[in-house]
Scaffold this motif. Structure first.
Motif, PDB file in Angstrom:
ATOM      1  N   GLY A  92       0.811  -1.204   0.000  1.00 13.97           N
ATOM      2  CA  GLY A  92       0.000   0.000   0.000  1.00 13.97           C
ATOM      3  C   GLY A  92       0.847   1.257   0.000  1.00 13.97           C
ATOM      4  O   GLY A  92       0.558   2.225  -0.724  1.00 13.97           O
ATOM      5  N   ALA A  93       1.925   1.261   0.784  1.00 15.77           N
ATOM      6  CA  ALA A  93       2.802   2.427   0.849  1.00 15.77           C
ATOM      7  C   ALA A  93       3.523   2.651  -0.479  1.00 15.77           C
ATOM      8  O   ALA A  93       3.699   3.796  -0.918  1.00 15.77           O
ATOM      9  CB  ALA A  93       3.818   2.249   1.972  1.00 15.77           C
ATOM     10  N   THR A  94       3.919   1.571  -1.131  1.00 16.10           N
ATOM     11  CA  THR A  94       4.598   1.670  -2.426  1.00 16.10           C
ATOM     12  C   THR A  94       3.663   2.232  -3.486  1.00 16.10           C
ATOM     13  O   THR A  94       4.041   3.110  -4.274  1.00 16.10           O
ATOM     14  CB  THR A  94       5.119   0.291  -2.874  1.00 16.10           C
ATOM     15  OG1 THR A  94       6.006  -0.225  -1.874  1.00 16.10           O
ATOM     16  CG2 THR A  94       5.851   0.376  -4.197  1.00 16.10           C
ATOM     17  N   LEU A  95       2.434   1.747  -3.496  1.00  9.56           N
ATOM     18  CA  LEU A  95       1.449   2.249  -4.463  1.00  9.56           C
ATOM     19  C   LEU A  95       1.178   3.739  -4.244  1.00  9.56           C
ATOM     20  O   LEU A  95       1.075   4.514  -5.201  1.00  9.56           O
ATOM     21  CB  LEU A  95       0.148   1.459  -4.347  1.00  9.56           C
ATOM     22  CG  LEU A  95       0.214  -0.025  -4.742  1.00  9.56           C
ATOM     23  CD1 LEU A  95      -1.122  -0.704  -4.455  1.00  9.56           C
ATOM     24  CD2 LEU A  95       0.587  -0.185  -6.209  1.00  9.56           C
ATOM     25  N   THR A 131     -15.953 -12.354   5.559  1.00 17.86           N
ATOM     26  CA  THR A 131     -14.852 -12.052   4.642  1.00 17.86           C
ATOM     27  C   THR A 131     -14.998 -10.657   4.050  1.00 17.86           C
ATOM     28  O   THR A 131     -14.016  -9.944   3.862  1.00 17.86           O
ATOM     29  CB  THR A 131     -14.787 -13.105   3.517  1.00 17.86           C
ATOM     30  OG1 THR A 131     -14.792 -14.416   4.085  1.00 17.86           O
ATOM     31  CG2 THR A 131     -13.525 -12.930   2.683  1.00 17.86           C
ATOM     32  N   CYS A 132     -16.214 -10.245   3.752  1.00 18.43           N
ATOM     33  CA  CYS A 132     -16.447  -8.891   3.255  1.00 18.43           C
ATOM     34  C   CYS A 132     -15.961  -7.850   4.265  1.00 18.43           C
ATOM     35  O   CYS A 132     -15.342  -6.839   3.895  1.00 18.43           O
ATOM     36  CB  CYS A 132     -17.928  -8.674   2.960  1.00 18.43           C
ATOM     37  SG  CYS A 132     -18.531  -9.528   1.479  1.00 18.43           S
ATOM     38  N   LYS A 133     -16.229  -8.087   5.537  1.00 16.43           N
ATOM     39  CA  LYS A 133     -15.783  -7.151   6.573  1.00 16.43           C
ATOM     40  C   LYS A 133     -14.261  -7.102   6.645  1.00 16.43           C
ATOM     41  O   LYS A 133     -13.671  -6.021   6.830  1.00 16.43           O
ATOM     42  CB  LYS A 133     -16.379  -7.563   7.927  1.00 16.43           C
ATOM     43  CG  LYS A 133     -17.885  -7.351   8.019  1.00 16.43           C
ATOM     44  CD  LYS A 133     -18.436  -7.807   9.368  1.00 16.43           C
ATOM     45  CE  LYS A 133     -19.947  -7.560   9.435  1.00 16.43           C
ATOM     46  NZ  LYS A 133     -20.524  -8.030  10.719  1.00 16.43           N
ATOM     47  N   ALA A 134     -13.611  -8.251   6.475  1.00 12.70           N
ATOM     48  CA  ALA A 134     -12.142  -8.279   6.462  1.00 12.70           C
ATOM     49  C   ALA A 134     -11.602  -7.524   5.251  1.00 12.70           C
ATOM     50  O   ALA A 134     -10.555  -6.870   5.327  1.00 12.70           O
ATOM     51  CB  ALA A 134     -11.646  -9.723   6.448  1.00 12.70           C
ATOM     52  N   CYS A 135     -12.326  -7.576   4.145  1.00 13.72           N
ATOM     53  CA  CYS A 135     -11.900  -6.880   2.928  1.00 13.72           C
ATOM     54  C   CYS A 135     -11.974  -5.364   3.091  1.00 13.72           C
ATOM     55  O   CYS A 135     -11.181  -4.637   2.483  1.00 13.72           O
ATOM     56  CB  CYS A 135     -12.756  -7.325   1.746  1.00 13.72           C
ATOM     57  SG  CYS A 135     -12.392  -8.997   1.165  1.00 13.72           S
ATOM     58  N   VAL A 136     -12.903  -4.884   3.895  1.00 13.91           N
ATOM     59  CA  VAL A 136     -12.986  -3.446   4.153  1.00 13.91           C
ATOM     60  C   VAL A 136     -11.706  -2.968   4.819  1.00 13.91           C
ATOM     61  O   VAL A 136     -11.133  -1.927   4.447  1.00 13.91           O
ATOM     62  CB  VAL A 136     -14.211  -3.117   5.026  1.00 13.91           C
ATOM     63  CG1 VAL A 136     -14.178  -1.651   5.474  1.00 13.91           C
ATOM     64  CG2 VAL A 136     -15.508  -3.389   4.264  1.00 13.91           C
ATOM     65  N   GLU A 137     -11.244  -3.706   5.811  1.00 18.52           N
ATOM     66  CA  GLU A 137     -10.013  -3.327   6.516  1.00 18.52           C
ATOM     67  C   GLU A 137      -8.809  -3.422   5.589  1.00 18.52           C
ATOM     68  O   GLU A 137      -7.917  -2.569   5.629  1.00 18.52           O
ATOM     69  CB  GLU A 137      -9.823  -4.228   7.741  1.00 18.52           C
ATOM     70  CG  GLU A 137     -10.918  -4.083   8.773  1.00 18.52           C
ATOM     71  CD  GLU A 137     -11.135  -2.631   9.190  1.00 18.52           C
ATOM     72  OE1 GLU A 137     -10.130  -1.963   9.525  1.00 18.52           O
ATOM     73  OE2 GLU A 137     -12.288  -2.165   9.171  1.00 18.52           O
ATOM     74  N   LEU A 138      -8.765  -4.432   4.740  1.00 19.69           N
ATOM     75  CA  LEU A 138      -7.666  -4.576   3.788  1.00 19.69           C
ATOM     76  C   LEU A 138      -7.671  -3.424   2.782  1.00 19.69           C
ATOM     77  O   LEU A 138      -6.619  -2.867   2.457  1.00 19.69           O
ATOM     78  CB  LEU A 138      -7.776  -5.912   3.045  1.00 19.69           C
ATOM     79  CG  LEU A 138      -6.835  -6.118   1.857  1.00 19.69           C
ATOM     80  CD1 LEU A 138      -5.377  -5.912   2.272  1.00 19.69           C
ATOM     81  CD2 LEU A 138      -7.034  -7.499   1.256  1.00 19.69           C
ATOM     82  N   ALA A 139      -8.848  -3.065   2.297  1.00 23.80           N
ATOM     83  CA  ALA A 139      -8.958  -1.986   1.317  1.00 23.80           C
ATOM     84  C   ALA A 139      -8.376  -0.686   1.873  1.00 23.80           C
ATOM     85  O   ALA A 139      -7.745   0.087   1.133  1.00 23.80           O
ATOM     86  CB  ALA A 139     -10.417  -1.785   0.916  1.00 23.80           C
ATOM     87  N   LYS A 140      -8.553  -0.455   3.164  1.00 28.57           N
ATOM     88  CA  LYS A 140      -7.988   0.748   3.788  1.00 28.57           C
ATOM     89  C   LYS A 140      -6.465   0.713   3.756  1.00 28.57           C
ATOM     90  O   LYS A 140      -5.816   1.751   3.529  1.00 28.57           O
ATOM     91  CB  LYS A 140      -8.471   0.868   5.239  1.00 28.57           C
ATOM     92  CG  LYS A 140      -9.954   1.125   5.395  1.00 28.57           C
ATOM     93  CD  LYS A 140     -10.347   1.140   6.869  1.00 28.57           C
ATOM     94  CE  LYS A 140     -11.847   1.336   7.042  1.00 28.57           C
ATOM     95  NZ  LYS A 140     -12.246   1.268   8.478  1.00 28.57           N
ATOM     96  N   ARG A 141      -5.873  -0.455   3.962  1.00 29.18           N
ATOM     97  CA  ARG A 141      -4.415  -0.560   4.011  1.00 29.18           C
ATOM     98  C   ARG A 141      -3.770  -0.382   2.647  1.00 29.18           C
ATOM     99  O   ARG A 141      -2.655   0.126   2.555  1.00 29.18           O
ATOM    100  CB  ARG A 141      -4.011  -1.907   4.617  1.00 29.18           C
ATOM    101  CG  ARG A 141      -4.243  -2.006   6.108  1.00 29.18           C
ATOM    102  CD  ARG A 141      -3.544  -3.206   6.709  1.00 29.18           C
ATOM    103  NE  ARG A 141      -4.167  -4.455   6.315  1.00 29.18           N
ATOM    104  CZ  ARG A 141      -5.217  -4.995   6.931  1.00 29.18           C
ATOM    105  NH1 ARG A 141      -5.760  -4.363   7.975  1.00 29.18           N
ATOM    106  NH2 ARG A 141      -5.731  -6.135   6.530  1.00 29.18           N
ATOM    107  N   VAL A 142      -4.447  -0.823   1.599  1.00 28.93           N
ATOM    108  CA  VAL A 142      -3.841  -0.747   0.261  1.00 28.93           C
ATOM    109  C   VAL A 142      -4.525   0.273  -0.640  1.00 28.93           C
ATOM    110  O   VAL A 142      -4.225   0.364  -1.825  1.00 28.93           O
ATOM    111  CB  VAL A 142      -3.858  -2.142  -0.413  1.00 28.93           C
ATOM    112  CG1 VAL A 142      -3.042  -3.128   0.392  1.00 28.93           C
ATOM    113  CG2 VAL A 142      -5.286  -2.648  -0.626  1.00 28.93           C
TER     114      VAL A 142
END
Length: 307
Positions: A92-95, A131-142
């Protein structure tokens, strides 16, 4: 052959080779001298992990930097959810540093093909929601926006209307999770096996209309749709208002454009002219191996990106 002719021909060949080598060197120098903006492709193509490992090594972050240098401005990573948080943060930081876009990752709560939302079973629906809820947190990181969803297998002992209702019900629950965050689950009809429930663009369009949410749209993979239904440009037009994301792969072979039968230059131009500026996920393999294959892939995209 007489000795003087042999020498003459050899000298001619050597001169030609030198000139050709100089031309390649000049082209490489010219390419390197271009600014990042000038190297950028017209369409927003997104490579994936491993696609340029021969040039950049196995580390995905190093590959992302190489992708940027070649003119790519997005990536996608189906397995992002399974990476460590540390690796997700690094990507995420690289992007962010390169001002690149994060394309799709998969809402992967197990084997999404066999664990099917068509059944209506609460255990499958609960796992999907988790899994959708976990994807929300992942989307924030990347800084991601799009997540691929596959409803699963066709259920032979349940009427098709009931299966469709079960899928719509689960997708509505997913949309309720994603919509407040501006995220979009993109439904991908596939051609891998006839046992899959969702295989056609019109069927996926119907599901999106039934869910009726900006958080539920179509991922139109040209490779899969060429195999399942063809008539690509017309079907894109028919489903246009529900398409949020595209993926690429030539057919047969599922390799880069120009290696099969699909006229990608026409498709890219048509979609570009309709106003699409989103991601084109490079969901395919490479026709040739090694560095040679990776360079040929870049060359193929340069060829079809000129319109």
């Amino acid at each position: 052959m007489k000795r003087r002719n042999f020498l003459k021909n050899g000298l001619t060949t050597a001169v030609a080779s030198t000139a050709l080598g100089s031309a390649f060197a000049g082209a490489a120098t010219d390419r390197a001298s271009l600014s990042p903006a000038e190297r950028t492709f017209k369409c927003n193509y997104a490579p994936h992990d491993g696609m340029f490992a021969n040039h950049a090594g196995k580390d995905f972050v190093d590959q992302i930097k190489f992708m940027y240098d070649q003119g790519f401005r997005s990536i996608e990573d189906n397995g992002m959810l399974k990476r460590s948080k540390e690796e997700q943060d690094k990507i995420g930081a690289t992007l962010a540093k390169l001002n690149m876009v994060m394309g799709v990752f998969v809402v992967d709560g197990g084997d999404n093909w066999k664990v099917s939302l068509t059944t209506g079973k609460q255990e499958f629906k609960d796992n999907f929601i988790k899994t959708c809820k976990a994807c929300v947190e992942l989307a924030k990181r990347v800084n991601g926006k799009w997540m691929t969803v596959v409803p699963g297998f066709f259920e032979r002992n349940i009427p098709i209307g009931i299966q469709t209702a079960n899928v719509v019900d689960a997708l509505r629950r997913g949309a309720e999770i994603f919509e407040p965050h501006g995220l979009v689950m993109v439904l991908e009809p596939l051609s891998d096996t006839p046992e899959l429930f969702m295989r056609y663009s019109d069927q996926t369009y119907e599901l999106c209309k039934a869910v009726n949410s900006p958080a539920c749209k179509i991922l139109y993979d040209v490779y899969h749709m060429q195999r399942n239904e063809g008539n690509i440009i017309n079907n894109i037009d028919r489903c246009w208002d529900e398409i949020a994301y595209f993926q690429i792969g030539d057919n047969p072979g599922r390799k880069e454009p120009t290696t099969g039968e699909i006229n990608y230059k026409n498709i890219f131009k048509h979609v570009y002219d309709k106003g699409y500026r989103g991601v084109w996920g490079m969901e395919h393999g490479i026709a040739k191996s090694g560095k040679e294959g990776e360079l040929a892939l870049i060359k193929a995209y340069r060829e079809v990106d000129t319109f």
